[in-house]
Structures are given as C-alpha cells and as structure tokens.
Scaffold this motif. Sequence first.
Motif, PDB file in Angstrom:
ATOM      1  N   SER A  92       0.826  -1.208   0.000  1.00  0.00           N
ATOM      2  CA  SER A  92       0.000   0.000   0.000  1.00  0.00           C
ATOM      3  C   SER A  92       0.859   1.257   0.000  1.00  0.00           C
ATOM      4  CB  SER A  92      -0.928  -0.002   1.213  1.00  0.00           C
ATOM      5  OG  SER A  92      -1.764  -1.142   1.210  1.00  0.00           O
ATOM      6  N   LEU A  93       1.973   1.215   0.743  1.00  0.00           N
ATOM      7  CA  LEU A  93       2.876   2.372   0.776  1.00  0.00           C
ATOM      8  C   LEU A  93       3.620   2.539  -0.545  1.00  0.00           C
ATOM      9  CD1 LEU A  93       4.364   1.908   4.362  1.00  0.00           C
ATOM     10  CD2 LEU A  93       2.638   3.565   3.664  1.00  0.00           C
ATOM     11  N   LEU A 124       2.707   1.553  -3.505  1.00  0.00           N
ATOM     12  CA  LEU A 124       1.864   1.905  -4.637  1.00  0.00           C
ATOM     13  C   LEU A 124       1.935   3.393  -4.944  1.00  0.00           C
ATOM     14  CD1 LEU A 124      -1.341  -0.244  -4.031  1.00  0.00           C
ATOM     15  CD2 LEU A 124       0.283  -0.470  -5.901  1.00  0.00           C
ATOM     16  N   ILE A 125       2.183   4.200  -3.927  1.00  0.00           N
ATOM     17  CA  ILE A 125       2.289   5.650  -4.134  1.00  0.00           C
ATOM     18  C   ILE A 125       3.520   5.967  -4.970  1.00  0.00           C
ATOM     19  CG2 ILE A 125       2.497   7.883  -2.970  1.00  0.00           C
ATOM     20  CD1 ILE A 125       1.155   6.593  -0.537  1.00  0.00           C
ATOM     21  N   ALA A 126       4.624   5.256  -4.715  1.00  0.00           N
ATOM     22  CA  ALA A 126       5.867   5.539  -5.426  1.00  0.00           C
ATOM     23  C   ALA A 126       5.983   4.759  -6.728  1.00  0.00           C
ATOM     24  CB  ALA A 126       7.063   5.215  -4.526  1.00  0.00           C
ATOM     25  N   GLY A 150       3.397   2.922  -8.256  1.00  0.00           N
ATOM     26  CA  GLY A 150       2.178   2.815  -9.039  1.00  0.00           C
ATOM     27  C   GLY A 150       1.600   1.410  -9.009  1.00  0.00           C
ATOM     28  N   ALA A 160       5.290  -2.785  -7.291  1.00  0.00           N
ATOM     29  CA  ALA A 160       5.030  -2.543  -5.872  1.00  0.00           C
ATOM     30  C   ALA A 160       4.942  -3.854  -5.099  1.00  0.00           C
ATOM     31  CB  ALA A 160       3.740  -1.741  -5.705  1.00  0.00           C
TER      32      ALA A 160
END
Length: 268
Positions: A133-134, A136-138, A140, A145
Amino acid sequence: MTRPVVMPTALRRARLQGLLLVLALLALTVASFISLDLQWGQMFSAESARSMGRFVGEFFPPDLSPEFLRRVAWAGAETLAMSALGTLLAALAGLALALPAAHAPGQRQALLRRPVRWLLNLLRSIPELVWASLLLIAAGLGPMAGTLALALHTSGVLGRLFADALENAPTASVLALRAQGAGRLQVFLYASLPEVLPQLISYTLYRWENNIRAAAVLGVVGAGGLGQMLSFHLSLFQMGKTAALVGAMLILVLLVDAASDRLRRALA
C-alpha cells in the motif's frame, strides 16, 4: 544410604521461568476468549449453513473459457515471477544484513549489531500488504510494488534467520582460519558460509513458498498478478471467474511446494 539428588539452582530457575511463561500464555488465551465477542452460536446455526451453501454454490461451474484461462495463466506467471524475484532480492539483502547482525565468534561486540537488528525487526514487523500500500504511491499499480513489498518484508525475516544461523554455526573452522591471520571476508567465505549454506537455502525456499501465497494476496491492493484479477472479479460478483482464479492459486501453490520440497531433498 544414597544422598538425595539436588537440582542445580540454574535449572530450577529455568523450570520456574518456563512454568510462569506457560501460565501467562494460558491466562492470555482465557482473557482473549472472554474479551472477544465471538458469535459461535450464530456461526454454526442452520441459517448460517444455508447462507454458506448458497454462496459456495455460486462458484460452480467455474469459467474455463480459453480466453479467460489465457489471462489467468499470464496472471499466474506474473505472481510466480513476483514471488521469485522478491525472494531472491530478499535473500541477497538478508544475507548482507545478517553479517553485521550476527555476533562473530572470537570478536568483540560489533557496533552495528543492535541497529541492524532493529532494522530487521522493522522490516518484518510491517506486513506485505502495508508495504504494498505504501509502495503503490511511489511505484504505481502493478507488480513492481508487489515485488518490492515482498522483498522488504522477507528481507527482515531472512536477515534474522540468517543471522541466527551464522551465530549458531560451529566455530572451530572460523577460529582456525582467524588464528592463521585470515580476514573477515575469507573467514566468511571459507568457514562460516559452507557450514550454514544448506540451512540458508532451506530458509529461502520456505520463504519462497510463503511469498507465493503473499503475492496472490497482494493483488487485492492493486499489486498485480492473480490477486488483482481475483479482487476485480469478486467485486463484480462474477463467481465463476472467481472460482477459476482460486483454483489457479491452489495449483500454483501446490506446484511451488512440490518444487521446493524436491530442491530441499536434493540439497540434503
């Protein structure tokens, strides 16, 4: 007349500590049952059984159309690649972190040992789903991820296992090489590593089995593979496709378990 056997003080203390630990665990278990609102009667009621029967019935027949099976096979290969690459990266990182985390025989306590062990605790205390989840921000959406999430969490697990294996390995060859003036790298490559290599490989294969299951679950948060397809079709209540995906997950896990077992037997 024989004298009574007196139990050593250290043994008595160890037995007392073990008894207290067992009693504490039993008390915690009882307190958990009391504090949790567990609806056992509702769970095993006739209405619950009928609801579960209707739900399971919706999974049949599974969708076995050629086009969908091709998509499932590709997603399965993606899940397998995520788990294999994540485990490989974790094994390399775990070994690199295990060296400063392990106490070398015949040497003083290293300054980096405690901070590195804290880092290993941090890495493995965060579940793969949270890491994904963390990340995915960096990184995608997609398998990037998921692969990194598996690598980070498994690095903490393997690093701790590798460090313990290095500390518990026989020390005769290590001390002999060190007495001959060998450097730390030479001692590790020619004494420590040969002693623990089968154990390290066994740990890595075991974690690969676990990472197959974890990689299938990581897709729920958008990290690719079978899990992402499962989350999509389950959210649309397409139970036939969901049943096919669950079956593919089961087959993939069984294949990896069988391959890992054969590898361990061959190495043994």
